[in-house]
Design a protein around this motif. Sequence first.
Motif, mmCIF file in Angstrom:
data_model
loop_
_atom_site.group_PDB
_atom_site.id
_atom_site.type_symbol
_atom_site.label_atom_id
_atom_site.label_comp_id
_atom_site.label_asym_id
_atom_site.label_seq_id
_atom_site.Cartn_x
_atom_site.Cartn_y
_atom_site.Cartn_z
ATOM 1 N N TYR A 10 139.047 92.412 25.595
ATOM 2 C CA TYR A 10 138.346 92.940 25.174
ATOM 3 C C TYR A 10 137.208 93.495 26.049
ATOM 4 N N ALA A 11 136.060 93.894 26.469
ATOM 5 C CA ALA A 11 134.774 93.976 27.091
ATOM 6 C C ALA A 11 133.785 94.281 25.375
ATOM 7 N N VAL A 12 132.821 93.575 25.246
ATOM 8 C CA VAL A 12 131.689 93.771 24.834
ATOM 9 C C VAL A 12 130.620 93.970 25.137
ATOM 10 N N ILE A 13 129.520 95.363 25.474
ATOM 11 C CA ILE A 13 128.710 95.121 25.982
ATOM 12 C C ILE A 13 127.876 95.563 25.601
ATOM 13 N N ALA A 14 125.697 95.030 25.897
ATOM 14 C CA ALA A 14 124.776 95.829 25.214
ATOM 15 C C ALA A 14 123.748 96.060 26.801
ATOM 16 N N HIS A 15 123.675 96.784 26.048
ATOM 17 C CA HIS A 15 122.616 97.924 26.857
ATOM 18 C C HIS A 15 121.299 98.132 27.021
ATOM 19 N N ILE A 16 120.186 98.657 27.757
ATOM 20 C CA ILE A 16 119.128 98.374 27.347
ATOM 21 C C ILE A 16 118.581 99.295 28.587
ATOM 22 N N GLY A 17 117.920 100.549 28.916
ATOM 23 C CA GLY A 17 116.890 100.666 29.776
ATOM 24 C C GLY A 17 118.186 102.129 31.584
ATOM 25 N N ASP A 18 118.102 102.025 32.326
ATOM 26 C CA ASP A 18 118.848 102.277 32.588
ATOM 27 C C ASP A 18 119.235 101.670 33.927
ATOM 28 N N SER A 19 119.945 100.195 34.159
ATOM 29 C CA SER A 19 120.806 100.191 35.126
ATOM 30 C C SER A 19 121.794 100.660 34.427
ATOM 31 N N ARG A 20 123.588 100.014 35.095
ATOM 32 C CA ARG A 20 124.650 100.980 34.427
ATOM 33 C C ARG A 20 125.350 100.015 35.122
ATOM 34 N N ILE A 21 126.777 100.007 33.525
ATOM 35 C CA ILE A 21 127.955 99.042 33.728
ATOM 36 C C ILE A 21 128.797 101.075 33.653
ATOM 37 N N TYR A 22 130.012 100.836 34.788
ATOM 38 C CA TYR A 22 130.557 101.483 35.527
ATOM 39 C C TYR A 22 132.351 100.801 35.151
ATOM 40 N N LEU A 23 133.112 101.401 35.139
ATOM 41 C CA LEU A 23 134.545 100.778 35.058
ATOM 42 C C LEU A 23 135.469 101.714 35.931
ATOM 43 N N PHE A 24 135.912 101.077 36.771
ATOM 44 C CA PHE A 24 136.584 101.815 37.600
ATOM 45 C C PHE A 24 137.879 101.450 37.278
#
Length: 411
Positions: free
Chosen positions: A108-122
């Motif tokens: 599993y991938a656990v993601i936390a995010h705030i703002g406008d940096s990005r996480i992509y999945l290819f």
Amino acid sequence: MVFQGSSAAISHTGKVRSNNQDSGYAGSNLFVVADGMGGHAGGDVASSLAVHRLESIDHPFTSPPEAEKALTEAITDAAAELSDTVKIKPELAGMGTTVSALMMVDEYAVIAHIGDSRIYLFRDGALTQITTDHTFVQKLVDSGRITPEEARYHPRRSVLMRVLGDMDDEPDLDTFIMPTQPGDRWLLCSDGLSGVVDDPHTSKTLAQGLAPGRTADQLLKQALDGGAPDNVTVVIVDVGGHHPVFSGTPTVVGSASNPDGVDVPAARPGRTSWLHPNRQAANEPSHFEPAAEYLEELIEEDRRRARNRRIGWIAGLVLVLGLLAGGIFAAYQWTQTLFFVGADENTVVIYRGIQQDIGPISLSSVYEDTDIRLSSLSDFTRERIEQTIYAGTLDDARRIVDTIAGTEVNR
């Protein structure tokens, strides 16, 4: 279980800014990109503090929910640390940072995010943006008021709606858990990459299957070739694969990589040097978080822009239609200065206009009936008249008729 895969992190100041306010981290299980904001002195401090606070939880977790809780608590603690730092150094007031963090826990991938940096999945040749930008223009996209392409060039694209800052001890994070699988490539990046290199080019680079370090280098080169007006930070994470696994030493890049800590001089607006002549913008923040009343002004301004855009399109359409109508009218007027000789049922006729028609629209009309009957003409002359004879001017048309009358009538 320790993450099985490979990763790389790289950060660059870019071609315009004088310091790097980004920070990046690639560890054993944790991967982070933070894009600082707050001017020359504040952004690098904020992103560095956030990354170092998150670095302390880079270890295996027994379950994805446990990792999600740890990420949330660490980022919240980072916000409190930013507030404490501002109390000691008031000149840093207003600093903040984006945070996009990825924790690997088993499959599993656990993601936390705030703002406008990005996480992509290819995955399987397709690039998917996993996180949602917390920006003003993204709200406009979500509401259908502008397109994603318009958002890339919107003048307010740097206005953040949510950010990890010194004014909010309980940041509004996006956190979620999703499955991952061998062969997945994860990309974490600041908007110094995503704002310059579009998704098709990013996807093409990821699809080459190069090692994470070489892939990150290629993406950075594309951002630099595109002008790199902002700091660029890239973290690549491969799940499984044939490349070497994590070596045990985390990679820290950007402002967080300063071994002596981040220097925090008082901000000096407009500072330039011989290395960066006339580049005041280099020390200005790349993002800012507006007050509520400012957002209302932005929304109203966007409405005005939308109205003006519609008015502009309508005015342009009216102008084009007017020019087209004027051109058609001028062309028609020109045709009415020409004449030709032809037949109308039983007689020779002088026509005004030209022989061609446009669909059901005739570009000629009878100008003068000569009363010369077609039956009085030779077969050759009658055939020529029925096929029409171009004359040009009215005088030329009458000379043609006189010639016909003198040679053919009463043969």
